[in-house]
Design an enzyme around this catalytic site. Structure first.
Site, PDB file in Angstrom:
ATOM      1  N   SER A 148      38.675  41.856  34.688  1.00  0.00           N
ATOM      2  CA  SER A 148      37.367  41.277  34.904  1.00  0.00           C
ATOM      3  C   SER A 148      36.705  41.734  36.207  1.00  0.00           C
ATOM      4  O   SER A 148      35.516  41.508  36.373  1.00  0.00           O
ATOM      5  CB  SER A 148      37.474  39.747  34.895  1.00  0.00           C
ATOM      6  N   LYS A 169      33.758  40.472  44.431  1.00  0.00           N
ATOM      7  CA  LYS A 169      33.575  39.981  43.066  1.00  0.00           C
ATOM      8  C   LYS A 169      32.840  38.647  43.117  1.00  0.00           C
ATOM      9  O   LYS A 169      33.073  37.841  44.036  1.00  0.00           O
ATOM     10  CB  LYS A 169      34.962  39.828  42.430  1.00  0.00           C
ATOM     11  N   SER A 192      43.190  41.819  35.779  1.00  0.00           N
ATOM     12  CA  SER A 192      41.781  41.913  36.160  1.00  0.00           C
ATOM     13  C   SER A 192      41.495  42.836  37.327  1.00  0.00           C
ATOM     14  O   SER A 192      40.346  43.168  37.588  1.00  0.00           O
ATOM     15  CB  SER A 192      41.224  40.526  36.484  1.00  0.00           C
TER      16      SER A 192
END
Ligand SMILES: *[C@@H]1O[C@H](CO)[C@@H](O)[C@H](O)[C@H]1NC(C)=O
Ligand SMILES: *[C@@H]1O[C@H](CO)[C@@H](O)[C@H](O)[C@H]1NC(C)=O
Length: 516
Positions: free
Chosen positions: A186, A105, A210
């Site tokens: 996310s 990420k 997330s």
């Protein structure tokens, strides 16, 4: 409440996929770490070939799905090094993740040619001081950093109105199963990339949902470890990280590699290191892992499970049957004592706590950068005001940023909020688990993620099937701190009993969907 910053990883099980990419007889679609390692050993696949296949898959799909922000220009070279190490039979080449590509990420710092920006132009051209703690461990384990995955910008903590999976640098990420369905965030790109065979495994981060949510929405396995089990150092913060990987087994390989003490996140990682089993986690992948496990179901209280949602309960009936048939004991219709008080402590406290912590943690992260045009939250707000079109500030105002900027550290009222959140955990989730001697609480999708987040508790989500429109959903098993070994047994047992995961529809249908 720094505790909320949990590293997450996504493991995806890639069972087969979009188009069958093949080299020297090896099919990468839905390839697991076990299969890849076997192919390395039999000399039917090299790391270099594997990296090239994934790059090809990314180039085929990324313009539609927007899951990858940057590719590592050194990935092929690193794979060649891994191939040489394997040939020379070095000690390192026997490590489980050796030569395996991984995406990170874009809030996880890497000290290489890749940028670390949380999806914002504001952090382009910043230089991080060092690899994030988890990246250091991944490199030591021989994994190859393939690139950075897209995410909800700033891990979804800039704008209350920005959609999941949107960031300024890549635009809106797309759910590969049904383009009109929320890909969730996310760690959006981390989940999509595994789901579509762009990479073997990926790392995400979780503050509150997330990892669990995008893994569930994109039909991959996601593990959100106990906060502190994995280092948070070098992660652009709010609060947690998650990663998910395709199969439970793939996720466990990554977990094994990234847990442990990091001097740059010393207090939390030292405290949590007591939870790491001496033989690691892989031997928890037992086919009879569900036998004798006590699994709780809360039907009538929001935040803890099904919230009286008849449609979801109906969908999960068959899962309850499977779990029972596999030897689990379901403890049904559980109640939460003092629910109203607990819920109000959570709902009134979480955002206020995050706003205060975000400012402190982000300023600390930015101050540590070697060079950066941004040194504080105030600088980032000013950047957004200077480049409103680039960062789409009119569409998605920076209201979280502005509210966080107004906070002034942890004073008396904030201490009280943090104390209430701890109390909500001990009186709520912990009491529920202990009083009923539960091994795990079952929740649908990421619906229990807030309760797990505020206490820093672990959770694993496993593909649970597909709705009539083809959209995936997950089943989540959450437990007390340090219960990863038990959760892995449960998740693996469920996965082996069901094997719901299937790859997204073919590339051409993805294009059709996204045109809609
Ligand atoms: C990082 O950002 C800089 C500035 O935009 C760019 O030139 C560089 O190519 C980026 N790195 C990668 C690996 O994409
Ligand atoms: C993936 O697509 C997005 C959106 O077009 C783009 O910003 C990004 O650079 C692409 N990633 C790669 C590795 O080409």
């Amino acid at each position: 409440m720094k505790m909320i910053i949990t590293p997450i990883f996504l493991l995806l099980a890639i069972f087969q996929s979009i188009n069958t990419i093949q080299t020297s007889g090896f099919i990468i679609t839905e390839a697991t770490i076990v299969q890849i390692r076997a192919a390395f050993k039999q000399n039917t696949l090299t790391s270099k070939e594997l990296v090239q296949l994934y790059i090809q898959q990314i180039q085929n799909l990324n313009s539609t799905l927007r899951a990858v922000i940057e590719l590592n220009p050194d990935a092929v070279r690193l794979a060649e090094v891994a191939d040489q190490e394997r040939k020379a039979d070095t000690t390192k080449s026997h490590l489980p993740l050796h030569g395996i590509p991984i995406l990170l990420k874009d809030n996880i710092a890497t000290k290489d040619k890749l940028n670390t920006t949380a999806g914002s132009y504001a952090l382009l051209n910043s230089v991080v001081p060092r690899d994030a703690g988890v990246v250091k461990k991944l490199r030591e384990s021989g994994a190859i950093i393939l690139g950075k995955a897209s995410l909800s910008q700033w891990s979804n903590f800039r704008s209350r109105s920005a959609p999941s999976g949107w960031n300024a640098r890549t635009g809106q990420a797309v759910n590969p199963y049904v383009a009109t369905v929320d890909p969730c965030g996310s760690s959006t790109g981390s989940a999509i990339s595994v789901a579509t065979n762009m990479v073997t495994v990926s790392l995400g981060t979780e503050t509150a949902g997330s990892i669990l949510c995008p893994a569930s929405a994109n039909s991959v396995v996601g593990i959100k470890p106990t906060v502190g089990l994995t280092s948070r150092a070098g992660v652009i913060p709010i609060s947690s990280r998650q990663d998910s990987v395709g199969t439970v087994a793939d996720a466990v390989y990554v977990l094994d590699a990234i847990v442990g003490i990091d001097n740059n996140d010393a207090a939390a990682t030292t405290e949590a290191s007591k939870y790491i089993p001496s033989g690691g986690y892989l031997n928890r992948l037992k086919s009879d892992g569900l036998r004798g496990k006590r699994l709780g179901i809360v039907k009538a209280y929001s935040l803890y499970g099904f919230n009286n949602d008849a449609v979801t309960l109906n969908k999960f009936e068959k899962h309850f049957t499977t779990l029972r048939a596999s030897g689990a004991i379901l403890v049904d219709n559980l109640a939460i004592n003092n629910f109203n008080q607990i819920a109000s402590m959570i709902l009134n406290g979480v955002e206020k706590a995050l706003l205060v912590e975000f400012k402190i943690a982000l300023n600390a992260y930015l101050t540590e950068l070697v060079t950066s045009p941004m040194r504080s939250l105030a600088d980032v707000i000013a950047f957004n005001n200077r480049f409103p079109d680039l960062e789409m500030i009119k569409e998605y105002p920076q209201d979280y940023f502005l509210d966080a900027q107004k906070t002034n550290g942890i004073g008396k009222p904030e201490e009280e909020i943090l104390m209430n959140l701890r109390k909500a955990s001990t009186d709520g989730f912990e009491k529920l688990m202990i009083d009923n001697r539960l091994d795990a609480l079952i929740t649908p999708n990421a619906d229990g993620s807030l309760v797990l987040a505020i206490g820093g508790y672990p959770g694993i989500t496993v593909p649970g099937g597909y709705d009539d429109n083809g959209a995936p959903y997950g089943i989540c098993f959450g437990g007390l701190k340090g219960s990863e070994p038990t959760l892995i047994e449960i998740a693996y047992g469920f996965e082996q009993a069901t094997k719901y995961r299937k790859p997204p529809p073919s590339k051409s249908s993805i294009h059709l969907y996204s045109d809609a």
